[in-house]
Structures are given as C-alpha cells and as structure tokens.
Scaffold this motif. Structure first.
Motif, mmCIF file in Angstrom:
data_model
loop_
_atom_site.group_PDB
_atom_site.id
_atom_site.type_symbol
_atom_site.label_atom_id
_atom_site.label_comp_id
_atom_site.label_asym_id
_atom_site.label_seq_id
_atom_site.Cartn_x
_atom_site.Cartn_y
_atom_site.Cartn_z
ATOM 1 N N UNK A 25 77.779 23.079 53.130
ATOM 2 C CA UNK A 25 77.186 23.665 54.214
ATOM 3 C C UNK A 25 75.806 24.497 53.722
ATOM 4 N N UNK A 26 75.539 24.419 52.688
ATOM 5 C CA UNK A 26 74.252 24.844 51.999
ATOM 6 C C UNK A 26 74.167 26.405 51.867
ATOM 7 N N UNK A 27 75.398 26.863 51.790
ATOM 8 C CA UNK A 27 75.301 28.459 51.394
ATOM 9 C C UNK A 27 74.946 29.208 52.706
ATOM 10 N N UNK A 28 74.660 30.687 52.209
ATOM 11 C CA UNK A 28 74.423 31.453 53.133
ATOM 12 C C UNK A 28 72.961 31.325 53.556
ATOM 13 N N UNK A 29 72.653 31.890 54.839
ATOM 14 C CA UNK A 29 71.332 31.876 55.387
ATOM 15 C C UNK A 29 70.633 32.913 54.859
ATOM 16 N N UNK A 30 69.703 32.697 53.782
ATOM 17 C CA UNK A 30 68.973 33.774 53.256
ATOM 18 C C UNK A 30 68.103 34.761 54.078
ATOM 19 N N UNK A 31 67.514 34.215 55.106
ATOM 20 C CA UNK A 31 66.482 35.021 55.928
ATOM 21 C C UNK A 31 67.429 36.003 56.801
ATOM 22 N N UNK A 32 68.794 36.103 56.739
ATOM 23 C CA UNK A 32 69.454 37.201 57.402
ATOM 24 C C UNK A 32 69.270 38.367 56.786
ATOM 25 N N UNK A 33 69.426 38.376 55.326
ATOM 26 C CA UNK A 33 69.206 39.519 54.595
ATOM 27 C C UNK A 33 70.383 40.495 54.336
ATOM 28 N N UNK A 34 70.602 40.991 55.522
ATOM 29 C CA UNK A 34 71.821 41.830 55.860
ATOM 30 C C UNK A 34 72.474 41.888 57.142
ATOM 31 N N UNK A 35 73.711 41.394 57.357
ATOM 32 C CA UNK A 35 74.280 41.390 58.494
ATOM 33 C C UNK A 35 74.578 40.105 59.163
ATOM 34 N N UNK A 36 75.841 39.833 59.223
ATOM 35 C CA UNK A 36 76.366 38.614 59.998
ATOM 36 C C UNK A 36 76.109 37.023 59.358
#
Length: 282
Positions: free
Chosen positions: A153-164
């Motif tokens: 699923x290509x990991x975490x969404x980097x632009x979120x930076x912090x939260x959700x």
C-alpha cells in the motif's frame, strides 16, 4: 535476516527514555534490528544497528517510511522513543502473523504509568481496553506490521507529518484485503500525555481529516465525515476559541491543498469499517 525491524524516531531530547525503549526491544524473544531515525538533536547512535539521519525533521510518517525502508525484517515495529515493550510482545505477534497470511497489522495496547489505557488509544467506538478485536486504526508508535502489506500500500502518507497517518494506512490496508487487529494482551508502556500538547494539534488534525476524506472516502461520505468532525470539535471546545480557530484554519488548508492520489475505498470496504466498529462518518 532479522525477524523484526524496530523503527524508533527521535528528536534527541529523551536520552533515558530512548535507551529504555531500545532495551525493551532488545529483550524480545526473536531476532531484531534497531533502526534509529534522527528527526533532530544528537542522540546516542551506538544504541542502534542502523542510523538514518536525513539532516532535517521529516515528520512522523515520512520518518517511519525511511526507517522501514532501511531495515530488512519481515515484520516492522514502530516504537515511540518514550515507550517500552512490556514483556515478550514479539514472540506472540510473530506467531499471530504466521497463523494468518492476511494479517497486516497488530495494534498494541498502550498502558500508562497508572496501568490505564487512554480512550484515544482504543480502536472503534466501543472502548474496551481489555478486549482484543478487529480494528480500523492503531497507535502509530505501538504496532507491528507485515512488511509486504506495508510495501503493497506504499507505506504512510508523508505529507500528513503528524496526525491520522495510521488511520489513512489502516483504511488502505483494509480496502486491499488486509486484516488489522488490536491485541489487548500485547502491551507497551507509554506515559499519559495529551495530543493537544503539540501547538499545531488542532490545525494538523483538521487538515489531515480533510486529506483523509479526499484521498479515501466516496464523496458523500467524505463530506459528512468532515462536517461531523467539525461539529464534534466545536462542541468539545466551545470554551476554547483559539482551538476552534486553529481547527477552522486547518480545515481550510486541507481543502486548499490535497495530497493525492485520490483513490476512494470501495463501498464493501466502507461496510467492513462499519462492521469493525468504526463507520467512516465519525
């Protein structure tokens, strides 16, 4: 090859807690490798097997992505630098992953200095810390993930930076057919804190909820989701105008710039989230 890659992000400002967190991982019953991601400061690099130093604070999700990519374990553990695993967590977790090829994530129970688990660390709307159950999210610094699922699923969404960012990851995994489980018997110690201690908590949370809805929810559900959370936030903070203003600024920012791709989950996945106790409306 190690069984578990343990990724620890640090700002270098908790040397005692960092050492305790890594020591708790070293005491596990399976082979581990420690990846230390330096998001600031000058921590003790000798504590880790692998050090990732990007030279800047990448934020939590992108820092964890980099840490995961640097390791080779078939499982990944994201561990907060002020947390500590309680007893042998990895042994039973490895057995659980081996028993189910569809298991993508195990969320650990977060226990504070009073032996309690904060409501925000419990999945679903039914808040029962003692009951293991299917989940729709997990605590970001208290989890184990199957590397193949994380990569798919290509990991975490980097632009979120912090939260959700963990909710975003969980929903994508569930939509792709992976299972997310909360295990009350597998525990991590973490001191009780309030997420509102971060100055931009309300801004980031509001912005990221808009992004989450944009990226993953069918349009009518996404609009209701954002509206409901705005109403909930206003009701909970009606005596804190600064918090409300920060929330509204974040919501506006979320609509102005939305990271992609937009790939709404199926209605089947919506029903599955609902079955697991968290309809994507609240």
């Amino acid at each position: 090859m190690p069984t578990v890659t343990v990724v620890v992000l640090t700002m270098g400002d908790r040397p005692t807690e960092l050492a305790a967190a890594i020591e708790s991982a070293r005491r596990q019953s399976v082979d581990v490798e420690i990846v230390l991601v330096i998001n600031g400061g000058d921590p003790d690099r000798s504590l880790a097997d692998i050090v990732v130093d990007p030279g800047e604070n990448l934020g939590i999700p992108e820092g964890r992505n980099c840490g995961a990519a640097a390791g080779t374990g078939t499982l990944i553990c994201f561990l907060d630098d002020d947390g500590a695993l309680r007893g042998d967590v990895f042994g039973p977790a490895v057995e659980a992953f081996a028993a189910s090829n569809q298991l993508g994530v195990i969320g650990l129970r977060v226990v504070d200095e009073h032996g309690k688990t904060a409501r925000r660390h419990l999945p679903g709307l039914r808040k029962d810390a003692e009951r293991s159950a299917p989940a729709t999210a997990f605590a970001g610094g208290a989890c184990l993930l199957r590397r193949s699922a994380f990569d798919e699923v290509k990991g975490l969404c980097g632009p979120f930076r912090y939260g959700l960012e963990e909710t975003d990851l969980s929903w994508r995994m569930i939509s792709d057919g992976w299972d997310v489980q909360y295990r009350s018997d597998l525990q991590i110690y973490h001191p009780r804190t309030s997420p509102a201690r971060h100055p931009e908590f309300f801004f980031h949370t509001a912005r990221n909820r808009v992004w989450l809805a944009h990226r993953l929810l069918p349009l009518p559900i996404g609009l209701v989701y954002v509206f409901n959370w705005t109403a909930i936030t206003l009701a909970k903070n009606f005596l804190a105008p600064a918090s409300i203003l920060s929330h509204l600024r974040g919501t506006i920012a979320g609509f102005r710039s939305r990271p992609g791709p937009r790939n709404p989950i199926s209605w089947t996945a919506v029903m599955e989230l609902t079955r697991r106790g968290r309809p994507p409306l609240v």
